[in-house]
Design a protein around this motif. Sequence first.
Motif, PDB file in Angstrom:
ATOM      1  N   ASP A   9       0.833  -1.201   0.000  1.00  0.00           N
ATOM      2  CA  ASP A   9       0.000   0.000   0.000  1.00  0.00           C
ATOM      3  C   ASP A   9       0.869   1.254   0.000  1.00  0.00           C
ATOM      4  O   ASP A   9       0.612   2.208  -0.739  1.00  0.00           O
ATOM      5  N   ASP A 102     -10.036  -1.330  15.977  1.00  0.00           N
ATOM      6  CA  ASP A 102      -9.409  -2.151  14.943  1.00  0.00           C
ATOM      7  C   ASP A 102      -9.041  -1.222  13.795  1.00  0.00           C
ATOM      8  O   ASP A 102      -9.804  -1.032  12.853  1.00  0.00           O
ATOM      9  N   ARG A 104      -6.990  -1.603  11.516  1.00  0.00           N
ATOM     10  CA  ARG A 104      -6.655  -2.262  10.252  1.00  0.00           C
ATOM     11  C   ARG A 104      -7.903  -2.503   9.392  1.00  0.00           C
ATOM     12  O   ARG A 104      -7.835  -2.430   8.176  1.00  0.00           O
ATOM     13  N   ALA A 105      -9.056  -2.773  10.007  1.00  0.00           N
ATOM     14  CA  ALA A 105     -10.219  -3.196   9.228  1.00  0.00           C
ATOM     15  C   ALA A 105     -11.464  -2.322   9.390  1.00  0.00           C
ATOM     16  O   ALA A 105     -12.301  -2.299   8.496  1.00  0.00           O
ATOM     17  N   ASP A 106     -11.608  -1.630  10.494  1.00  0.00           N
ATOM     18  CA  ASP A 106     -12.821  -0.850  10.742  1.00  0.00           C
ATOM     19  C   ASP A 106     -12.868   0.357   9.799  1.00  0.00           C
ATOM     20  O   ASP A 106     -11.941   1.165   9.776  1.00  0.00           O
ATOM     21  N   PRO A 107     -13.944   0.501   9.019  1.00  0.00           N
ATOM     22  CA  PRO A 107     -14.040   1.645   8.096  1.00  0.00           C
ATOM     23  C   PRO A 107     -13.969   2.997   8.805  1.00  0.00           C
ATOM     24  O   PRO A 107     -13.501   3.978   8.230  1.00  0.00           O
ATOM     25  N   GLN A 108     -14.423   3.060  10.050  1.00  0.00           N
ATOM     26  CA  GLN A 108     -14.407   4.338  10.774  1.00  0.00           C
ATOM     27  C   GLN A 108     -13.000   4.785  11.152  1.00  0.00           C
ATOM     28  O   GLN A 108     -12.787   5.945  11.484  1.00  0.00           O
ATOM     29  N   THR A 109     -12.034   3.858  11.136  1.00  0.00           N
ATOM     30  CA  THR A 109     -10.659   4.213  11.501  1.00  0.00           C
ATOM     31  C   THR A 109      -9.803   4.526  10.279  1.00  0.00           C
ATOM     32  O   THR A 109      -8.574   4.560  10.370  1.00  0.00           O
ATOM     33  N   ALA A 110     -10.417   4.797   9.134  1.00  0.00           N
ATOM     34  CA  ALA A 110      -9.668   5.142   7.921  1.00  0.00           C
ATOM     35  C   ALA A 110      -8.715   6.324   8.131  1.00  0.00           C
ATOM     36  O   ALA A 110      -7.606   6.314   7.592  1.00  0.00           O
ATOM     37  N   ARG A 113      -5.361   5.002   9.339  1.00  0.00           N
ATOM     38  CA  ARG A 113      -4.573   4.368   8.276  1.00  0.00           C
ATOM     39  C   ARG A 113      -3.982   5.424   7.348  1.00  0.00           C
ATOM     40  O   ARG A 113      -2.839   5.307   6.914  1.00  0.00           O
TER      41      ARG A 113
END
Length: 199
Positions: A9, A102, A104-110, A113
């Motif tokens: 990525d 999370d 790595r996977a939770d959309p709210q934590t974009a 990332r």
Amino acid sequence: MELIVTAEDVARRLGYPTPLGDPVRQRIEIAVEDAQDTLTAHLGRPLLPAQYAESGVRAGADGWVLSHGPLIAVISAVLDTGTTSAPFGTPTYTVTYTAGIDARADPQTAPLRLWVRATACHHPLLADAPARQRRVASASVEGQSVTYDTAAEPPVVLAPPDLATTDRWRLRGRRVYQAPTRPNPPGLTIPGRFGSGGL
């Protein structure tokens, strides 16, 4: 350390050809780890869910009253030994549970990332990345001079957002609210009866 973004990525954003060779992959992973360490220290919490075991836990009206959140799953609840003498006879438990964000996977934590990716892209170990190289605008052989196109350099690699953009998930530095309690006025407490003082 588990990474919340992949080396591929980050490599795509920096213009590295894929598949990645081991030396390049190692440098990118170090850059991501450094970014995650900075973010973890700022937030005061892990970026991935963790398992906790907490003893002396009492059940509240809506469920367990636990120290870490958000709660993902309760794995087990075992009655503590010797809880018969607890105040009001309320038993306590040792609760094992999984909690946390999370990233790595939770959309709210974009945004977390995004911050890690952008910060990793600007790591000194990745200064040789194709997207970070200055482009030659003109070169003179006789005069032995090179002119670089500086206008193209900054926009190519996304600048890291301010660390304050991640404050929504921050634990460290927040105040914990506790409802004020009114002390018992002198002379109004009835001895031997719990909670009988106060108006």
